[in-house]
Design a protein around this motif. Structure first.
Motif, PDB file in Angstrom:
ATOM      1  N   UNK A 179      -2.920  16.183   3.646  1.00 15.05           N
ATOM      2  CA  UNK A 179      -1.965  15.782   4.674  1.00 15.05           C
ATOM      3  C   UNK A 179      -1.724  16.959   5.613  1.00 15.05           C
ATOM      4  N   UNK A 180      -1.750  16.688   6.911  1.00  8.91           N
ATOM      5  CA  UNK A 180      -1.433  17.695   7.926  1.00  8.91           C
ATOM      6  C   UNK A 180      -0.267  17.157   8.742  1.00  8.91           C
ATOM      7  N   UNK A 181       0.867  17.840   8.677  1.00 10.61           N
ATOM      8  CA  UNK A 181       2.078  17.396   9.367  1.00 10.61           C
ATOM      9  C   UNK A 181       2.128  18.049  10.743  1.00 10.61           C
ATOM     10  N   UNK A 182       2.195  17.227  11.795  1.00  6.55           N
ATOM     11  CA  UNK A 182       2.142  17.699  13.169  1.00  6.55           C
ATOM     12  C   UNK A 182       3.472  17.414  13.869  1.00  6.55           C
ATOM     13  N   UNK A 183       4.085  18.445  14.462  1.00  9.18           N
ATOM     14  CA  UNK A 183       5.352  18.236  15.176  1.00  9.18           C
ATOM     15  C   UNK A 183       5.500  19.205  16.342  1.00  9.18           C
ATOM     16  N   UNK A 184       6.341  18.809  17.310  1.00  9.29           N
ATOM     17  CA  UNK A 184       6.541  19.611  18.516  1.00  9.29           C
ATOM     18  C   UNK A 184       7.482  20.780  18.286  1.00  9.29           C
ATOM     19  N   UNK A 185       8.618  20.507  17.658  1.00 12.51           N
ATOM     20  CA  UNK A 185       9.644  21.522  17.458  1.00 12.51           C
ATOM     21  C   UNK A 185      10.134  21.466  16.019  1.00 12.51           C
ATOM     22  N   UNK A 186      10.252  22.628  15.395  1.00 12.56           N
ATOM     23  CA  UNK A 186      10.736  22.710  14.022  1.00 12.56           C
ATOM     24  C   UNK A 186      11.897  23.688  13.942  1.00 12.56           C
ATOM     25  N   UNK A 187      12.810  23.407  13.030  1.00 13.68           N
ATOM     26  CA  UNK A 187      13.874  24.366  12.732  1.00 13.68           C
ATOM     27  C   UNK A 187      13.428  25.217  11.542  1.00 13.68           C
ATOM     28  N   UNK A 188      13.898  26.458  11.454  1.00 14.16           N
ATOM     29  CA  UNK A 188      13.562  27.278  10.282  1.00 14.16           C
ATOM     30  C   UNK A 188      14.011  26.622   8.979  1.00 14.16           C
ATOM     31  N   UNK A 189      15.189  25.976   9.015  1.00 12.12           N
ATOM     32  CA  UNK A 189      15.704  25.328   7.810  1.00 12.12           C
ATOM     33  C   UNK A 189      14.793  24.187   7.357  1.00 12.12           C
ATOM     34  N   UNK A 203       1.347  22.529   8.069  1.00 10.47           N
ATOM     35  CA  UNK A 203       2.267  22.139   9.141  1.00 10.47           C
ATOM     36  C   UNK A 203       1.759  22.753  10.441  1.00 10.47           C
ATOM     37  N   UNK A 204       1.550  21.905  11.440  1.00  5.08           N
ATOM     38  CA  UNK A 204       1.164  22.361  12.771  1.00  5.08           C
ATOM     39  C   UNK A 204       2.345  22.120  13.697  1.00  5.08           C
ATOM     40  N   UNK A 205       2.918  23.182  14.233  1.00  5.10           N
ATOM     41  CA  UNK A 205       4.078  23.022  15.108  1.00  5.10           C
ATOM     42  C   UNK A 205       3.854  23.765  16.418  1.00  5.10           C
ATOM     43  N   UNK A 206       4.505  23.273  17.460  1.00  7.77           N
ATOM     44  CA  UNK A 206       4.379  23.922  18.756  1.00  7.77           C
ATOM     45  C   UNK A 206       5.376  25.044  18.953  1.00  7.77           C
ATOM     46  N   UNK A 207       6.573  24.878  18.359  1.00 10.21           N
ATOM     47  CA  UNK A 207       7.622  25.879  18.574  1.00 10.21           C
ATOM     48  C   UNK A 207       8.598  25.842  17.407  1.00 10.21           C
ATOM     49  N   UNK A 208       9.049  27.008  16.988  1.00 15.18           N
ATOM     50  CA  UNK A 208      10.087  27.105  15.966  1.00 15.18           C
ATOM     51  C   UNK A 208      11.364  27.568  16.647  1.00 15.18           C
ATOM     52  N   UNK A 209      12.403  26.725  16.605  1.00 10.76           N
ATOM     53  CA  UNK A 209      13.648  27.016  17.306  1.00 10.76           C
ATOM     54  C   UNK A 209      14.588  27.882  16.472  1.00 10.76           C
ATOM     55  N   UNK A 210      15.788  28.129  17.035  1.00 16.38           N
ATOM     56  CA  UNK A 210      16.736  29.047  16.400  1.00 16.38           C
ATOM     57  C   UNK A 210      17.273  28.523  15.082  1.00 16.38           C
ATOM     58  N   UNK A 211      17.595  27.230  15.028  1.00 13.16           N
ATOM     59  CA  UNK A 211      18.172  26.689  13.810  1.00 13.16           C
ATOM     60  C   UNK A 211      18.897  25.385  14.062  1.00 13.16           C
ATOM     61  N   UNK A 212      19.752  25.006  13.113  1.00 10.37           N
ATOM     62  CA  UNK A 212      20.517  23.767  13.193  1.00 10.37           C
ATOM     63  C   UNK A 212      21.993  24.070  13.433  1.00 10.37           C
TER      64      UNK A 212
END
Length: 232
Positions: A179-189, A203-212
């Protein structure tokens, strides 16, 4: 090439993301062009038409990167000049599975690069009584256990929906390493929660944001992806 991101640490309450990223997490190269695309779709003044156009550009990049992580086997072909070329071909079949409803927005990007690809759907919502992610609907290819799966969902906040989706896929015989999980934005949590549960799933992500924030919204985020995608 991608920027590879960690290790996760576990506290008494929940896992936390540390640097560098876990070995199963891959970010798109953080170029000026990519940041410009994200700036457009994050802007609350961006029109729906522009949001669709620029988010689709990012989705295409993510899908292409996801395909880079599929296994290949040697393949020999003959070119129109009569010469022999020693190349590679994909090993095995693939399919996409979108987490409704926002994940459906990523299906077109997958179809653009994988002709006639089969796509399944999973609907997961929060159970108001238990506050846990609950499966409400699924429709998956009958032979999904023999396929590599690109799991599609644009936003990874707490990780609850993605974790439940992988659980559903495993119940249908899909090994987590396929399984390869693809997403645009992820939170560190969300990344920490997901990777601690399924360390073998890429996990393939485009950007890791600051948090929740206190409402579990991704900050700075881009708002409700589904609302911005489907509502004028």
């Amino acid at each position: 090439m991608t920027d590879q991101a960690p290790t996760t640490t576990t506290t008494a309450s929940q896992p936390t993301l540390t640097e560098p990223l876990p070995p199963s997490v891959y970010k798109l190269p953080q170029t000026a062009q990519l940041e410009a695309l994200y700036t457009i779709i994050r802007d609350r003044e961006t029109s729906r038409g522009d949001f669709l156009f620029y988010s689709d550009r990012i989705i295409r990049l993510l899908v292409e990167e996801g395909l880079n992580h599929l296994p290949v086997v040697p393949k020999t072909v003959t070119t129109p000049t009569g010469a022999t070329y020693e190349g590679v071909g994909f090993e095995g079949k693939i399919c996409g599975v979108s987490i409704l409803r926002a994940g459906e927005a990523m299906e077109a990007g997958l179809r653009e690069v994988c002709r006639s690809v089969r796509i399944g759907k999973i609907l997961i919502q929060r159970d108001e009584e238990t506050a846990q992610a609950k499966l409400f609907y699924s429709k998956l290819p009958q032979d999904i256990a023999q396929r590599y799966v690109l799991l599609l969902d644009p936003m990874l906040a707490t990780g609850g929906s993605a974790i439940k989706a992988v659980e559903v896929l495993k119940e249908h015989g899909v090994p987590e390493e396929r399984i390869i999980f693809v997403n645009l934005i992820a939170s560190p949590e969300g990344l920490a929660n997901f990777c601690s549960k399924y360390p073998s799933t890429k996990v393939i992500t485009g950007w890791i944001d600051q948090g929740l924030n206190e409402k579990a919204y991704i900050i700075p985020g881009l708002g409700d992806f589904g609302e911005r995608r489907y509502c004028s």
